[in-house]
Design a protein around this motif. Structure first.
Motif, short mmCIF file in Angstrom:
data_model
loop_
_atom_site.label_atom_id
_atom_site.label_comp_id
_atom_site.label_asym_id
_atom_site.label_seq_id
_atom_site.Cartn_x
_atom_site.Cartn_y
_atom_site.Cartn_z
N ILE A 40 72.19 -24.77 20.23
CA ILE A 40 72.44 -25.94 19.38
C ILE A 40 73.59 -25.69 18.42
O ILE A 40 74.48 -26.53 18.25
CB ILE A 40 71.18 -26.29 18.55
N LYS A 41 73.59 -24.54 17.76
CA LYS A 41 74.57 -24.28 16.71
C LYS A 41 76.00 -24.23 17.23
O LYS A 41 76.94 -24.34 16.45
CB LYS A 41 74.22 -22.98 15.97
N MET A 42 76.16 -24.08 18.55
CA MET A 42 77.50 -24.02 19.12
C MET A 42 78.09 -25.41 19.38
O MET A 42 79.29 -25.55 19.61
CB MET A 42 77.49 -23.21 20.42
N ASN A 48 82.59 -28.78 11.24
CA ASN A 48 81.51 -27.80 11.34
C ASN A 48 80.44 -28.00 10.27
O ASN A 48 79.91 -27.04 9.70
CB ASN A 48 82.06 -26.36 11.29
N GLN A 49 80.11 -29.26 10.01
CA GLN A 49 79.17 -29.58 8.92
C GLN A 49 77.78 -28.99 9.13
O GLN A 49 77.12 -28.64 8.16
CB GLN A 49 79.04 -31.11 8.79
N GLN A 50 77.28 -28.98 10.36
CA GLN A 50 75.95 -28.43 10.64
C GLN A 50 74.90 -28.99 9.67
O GLN A 50 74.15 -28.24 9.04
CB GLN A 50 75.98 -26.90 10.55
N HIS A 94 77.53 -30.74 2.39
CA HIS A 94 78.90 -30.41 1.96
C HIS A 94 78.94 -29.17 1.08
O HIS A 94 79.99 -28.52 0.98
CB HIS A 94 79.54 -31.60 1.24
N GLU A 95 77.81 -28.81 0.46
CA GLU A 95 77.77 -27.60 -0.36
C GLU A 95 77.97 -26.35 0.48
O GLU A 95 78.36 -25.29 -0.04
CB GLU A 95 76.43 -27.52 -1.11
N GLN A 96 77.72 -26.43 1.78
CA GLN A 96 77.87 -25.29 2.68
C GLN A 96 79.26 -25.21 3.31
O GLN A 96 79.57 -24.24 4.01
CB GLN A 96 76.82 -25.36 3.79
N LEU A 97 80.09 -26.23 3.11
CA LEU A 97 81.38 -26.29 3.81
C LEU A 97 82.36 -25.18 3.41
O LEU A 97 83.16 -24.77 4.26
CB LEU A 97 82.02 -27.66 3.62
N PRO A 98 82.33 -24.67 2.19
CA PRO A 98 83.29 -23.59 1.89
C PRO A 98 83.18 -22.39 2.84
O PRO A 98 84.19 -21.76 3.14
CB PRO A 98 82.94 -23.21 0.44
N LEU A 100 81.30 -22.69 5.97
CA LEU A 100 81.23 -23.20 7.34
C LEU A 100 82.59 -23.70 7.84
O LEU A 100 82.86 -23.68 9.04
CB LEU A 100 80.21 -24.33 7.44
N PHE A 101 83.42 -24.18 6.93
CA PHE A 101 84.74 -24.71 7.30
C PHE A 101 85.77 -24.22 6.28
O PHE A 101 86.25 -24.96 5.43
CB PHE A 101 84.70 -26.24 7.34
N PRO A 102 86.09 -22.91 6.34
CA PRO A 102 86.93 -22.29 5.30
C PRO A 102 88.42 -22.62 5.39
O PRO A 102 89.19 -22.19 4.52
CB PRO A 102 86.70 -20.79 5.54
#
Length: 196
Positions: A40-42, A48-50, A94-98, A100-102
């Motif tokens: 799933i994670k792929m 890459n918001q996940q 969006h708090e995880q984007l730094p 997950l999507f650097p």
């Protein structure tokens, strides 16, 4: 570069795959769940918001808790299935984007609640579809459903995470062929599609 799957794989994932209403007694283990998630994670999500949050329901107590949130028919399916999954969506993804999507400051793109809700719903729905594909690819059958009370699901499974909301739920296991309906119609390309 990808290669076309053979007919057997396409049948397993799409053509002969069905939505199951019941399963045999084959257990679903934590290792099975982790193997599904690792696929799933792929799957792609925007930036890459996940945003999907998964609660894997394997134990009897958890099954009963989930069944209590569902319609009568679906409650019985949940109780009898070897496993279910609650697919939620995190409105604060969006708090995880730094991390997950650097590549850029993607977190700053989501300044309104409407943008957060829309993106969380769209991309967690994709991840829910990836669950169905991943489970099928690994030899499992699924029974996605929406006959439940979302407020009850949220309280039961995301009560400590008020920004996570349920999208949909699904049972899964080794399907019992006697529990499926005749296949409903599938439209030809021209019915709902066009090329411009």
């Amino acid at each position: 570069m990808g290669q076309p799957l053979d007919d057997a794989a396409l049948d397993t994932i799409f053509r002969t795959a069905r939505t199951y209403n019941g399963y045999d007694d084959t257990p679903v283990t934590e290792d099975d769940v982790r193997a599904i998630y690792d696929l799933i994670k792929m799957g792609p999500t925007s930036a890459n918001q996940q945003p999907a949050r998964f609660v894997w329901v394997l134990g009897d107590e958890a099954k009963e808790k989930l069944a209590a949130t569902a319609s009568d028919t679906n409650a019985d399916k949940i109780r009898k299935a070897p496993a279910s999954v609650v697919i939620g969506m995190d409105l604060d993804f969006h708090e995880q984007l730094p991390w997950l999507f650097p590549h850029t400051d993607a977190k700053s793109w989501f300044k309104t609640e409407e943008a957060l809700r829309e993106s969380a719903f769209r991309n967690s729905s994709l991840q829910g579809a990836y669950f169905i594909i991943a489970a099928r690819a690994l030899g499992w059958d699924t029974g996605p459903m929406s006959g439940f009370d979302p407020d009850k699901v949220n309280a039961a499974f995301f009560g400590d995470q008020p920004r996570v909301r349920v999208n949909f739920i699904s049972t899964f296991g080794k399907g019992d062929p006697s529990t499926i309906f005749d296949r409903s119609p599938r439209p030809e390309f021209e019915t709902f599609g066009r090329i411009e």
